[in-house]
Design a protein around this motif. Structure first.
Motif, PDB file in Angstrom:
ATOM      1  N   ASN A 149       0.821  -1.207   0.000  1.00 29.70           N
ATOM      2  CA  ASN A 149       0.000   0.000   0.000  1.00 29.70           C
ATOM      3  C   ASN A 149       0.856   1.258   0.000  1.00 29.70           C
ATOM      4  OD1 ASN A 149      -2.423  -1.305  -0.122  1.00 29.70           O
ATOM      5  ND2 ASN A 149      -2.934  -1.053   2.016  1.00 29.70           N
TER       6      ASN A 149
ATOM      7  N   ILE B  45      -4.692 -10.033  -1.512  1.00 27.46           N
ATOM      8  CA  ILE B  45      -5.941  -9.828  -2.253  1.00 27.46           C
ATOM      9  C   ILE B  45      -7.011 -10.819  -1.797  1.00 27.46           C
ATOM     10  CG2 ILE B  45      -7.025  -9.975  -4.540  1.00 27.46           C
ATOM     11  CD1 ILE B  45      -5.324  -7.446  -4.209  1.00 27.46           C
TER      12      ILE B  45
ATOM     13  N   LEU C  49      -7.076  -1.533   0.291  1.00 32.91           N
ATOM     14  CA  LEU C  49      -6.044  -1.863  -0.694  1.00 32.91           C
ATOM     15  C   LEU C  49      -5.669  -0.556  -1.388  1.00 32.91           C
ATOM     16  CD1 LEU C  49      -7.674  -5.064  -2.194  1.00 32.91           C
ATOM     17  CD2 LEU C  49      -5.803  -4.969  -0.548  1.00 32.91           C
TER      18      LEU C  49
ATOM     19  N   LEU D  24      -2.981  -1.504  -6.122  1.00 36.14           N
ATOM     20  CA  LEU D  24      -3.927  -1.964  -7.144  1.00 36.14           C
ATOM     21  C   LEU D  24      -3.468  -1.613  -8.551  1.00 36.14           C
ATOM     22  CD1 LEU D  24      -7.341  -1.239  -5.412  1.00 36.14           C
ATOM     23  CD2 LEU D  24      -6.246  -3.454  -5.795  1.00 36.14           C
TER      24      LEU D  24
ATOM     25  N   GLN E  21      -2.788  -4.355 -11.437  1.00 38.08           N
ATOM     26  CA  GLN E  21      -3.374  -4.247 -12.777  1.00 38.08           C
ATOM     27  C   GLN E  21      -2.289  -4.332 -13.856  1.00 38.08           C
ATOM     28  OE1 GLN E  21      -5.291  -0.501 -13.562  1.00 38.08           O
ATOM     29  NE2 GLN E  21      -6.393  -1.276 -15.328  1.00 38.08           N
TER      30      GLN E  21
ATOM     31  N   TRP F  39      -5.274  -9.576 -11.258  1.00 37.82           N
ATOM     32  CA  TRP F  39      -6.263  -8.535 -11.566  1.00 37.82           C
ATOM     33  C   TRP F  39      -7.531  -9.157 -12.145  1.00 37.82           C
ATOM     34  CZ3 TRP F  39      -7.066  -3.870  -9.984  1.00 37.82           C
ATOM     35  CH2 TRP F  39      -8.019  -3.078 -10.639  1.00 37.82           C
TER      36      TRP F  39
ATOM     37  N   ILE G 297      -9.623 -10.457  -9.382  1.00 36.10           N
ATOM     38  CA  ILE G 297     -10.365  -9.381  -8.720  1.00 36.10           C
ATOM     39  C   ILE G 297     -11.619  -9.050  -9.528  1.00 36.10           C
ATOM     40  CG2 ILE G 297     -10.311  -6.918  -8.106  1.00 36.10           C
ATOM     41  CD1 ILE G 297      -7.287  -7.305  -7.510  1.00 36.10           C
TER      42      ILE G 297
ATOM     43  N   ARG H 250     -10.989   1.777 -11.628  1.00 33.52           N
ATOM     44  CA  ARG H 250      -9.730   1.274 -12.177  1.00 33.52           C
ATOM     45  C   ARG H 250      -8.645   2.285 -11.819  1.00 33.52           C
ATOM     46  NH1 ARG H 250      -9.907  -2.635 -16.221  1.00 33.52           N
ATOM     47  NH2 ARG H 250      -7.950  -1.831 -16.992  1.00 33.52           N
TER      48      ARG H 250
END
Length: 196
Positions: free
Chosen positions: A17, A55, A94, A99, A103, A110, A113, A158
């Motif tokens: 993070n 995750i 998160l 993230l 991605q 990803w 998710i 996103r």
């Protein structure tokens, strides 16, 4: 042994993070935990598996929230709103750097998710149907409302979209939930109190 695994996942969560996935190394994680890399490798095959554990922990908490909302027998509209807020709280734990890196660099994770979102978002349709049956929401096709909410959420949260528009994930999700929940409600449900 399970304690060490949990400690590794929590420390990785914090580091990912703060710095993103890409810039964190197993050495960084070992230093943070005060343990050797060899010890970390006893629990995880590598950084990607650790990211997956972070995750999966978040997705598991989301599952619990949704299950609890759907098991409530009381007001389905409030159950829906509370669940959306709690899910938002879990998602925002998160960090955006993490993230964004998932991605970019971990496409399979990803995809996991996104699949989870697609599966679990259907709880909105089910709770909306219950709320509609109780006369609490407008006469809107529940599946269509769920699709609109899902597609708007997918497009807006996103990481690349967030950075392009300059809004935080929290701001975007708060606004989306508010617009959605107030937009579906029958006007008589939330009429303002009028003082005579």
């Amino acid at each position: 042994m399970e304690d060490n695994r949990l400690r590794i996942v929590q420390a990785a969560h914090d580091l990912f993070n703060a710095r993103g996935y890409k810039s964190v190394t197993i050495s960084d994680l070992a230093d943070r935990l005060g343990m050797s890399k060899k010890t970390i490798y006893q629990y995880f095959s590598g950084k990607e598996e650790i990211a997956a554990a972070v995750i999966e922990g978040a997705l598991g908490r989301v599952n619990e929230i949704i299950d609890m909302a759907e098991s409530q027998q009381s007001d389905p509209l409030h159950a829906l709103q509370d669940a959306l807020i709690q899910v938002k709280d879990q998602i925002t734990l998160l960090g955006p750097l993490f993230l964004e890196d998932v991605q970019k660099y971990l496409p399979d994770l990803w995809k996991r998710i996104e699949q989870h979102r697609a599966e679990k978002i259907k709880f909105i349709e089910r709770l909306l149907q219950r709320a509609q049956d109780a006369g609490l929401v407008k006469d809107i096709e529940p599946r269509l409302a769920m699709v609109i909410f899902f597609e708007a959420g997918q497009a807006l949260i996103r990481p690349d979209s967030l950075s392009r528009h300059g809004f935080s994930m929290v701001d975007v999700l708060d606004a989306l939930i508010k617009i959605f929940c107030t937009g579906i409600v029958e006007p008589k449900i939330f009429e303002p109190n009028v003082k005579l």
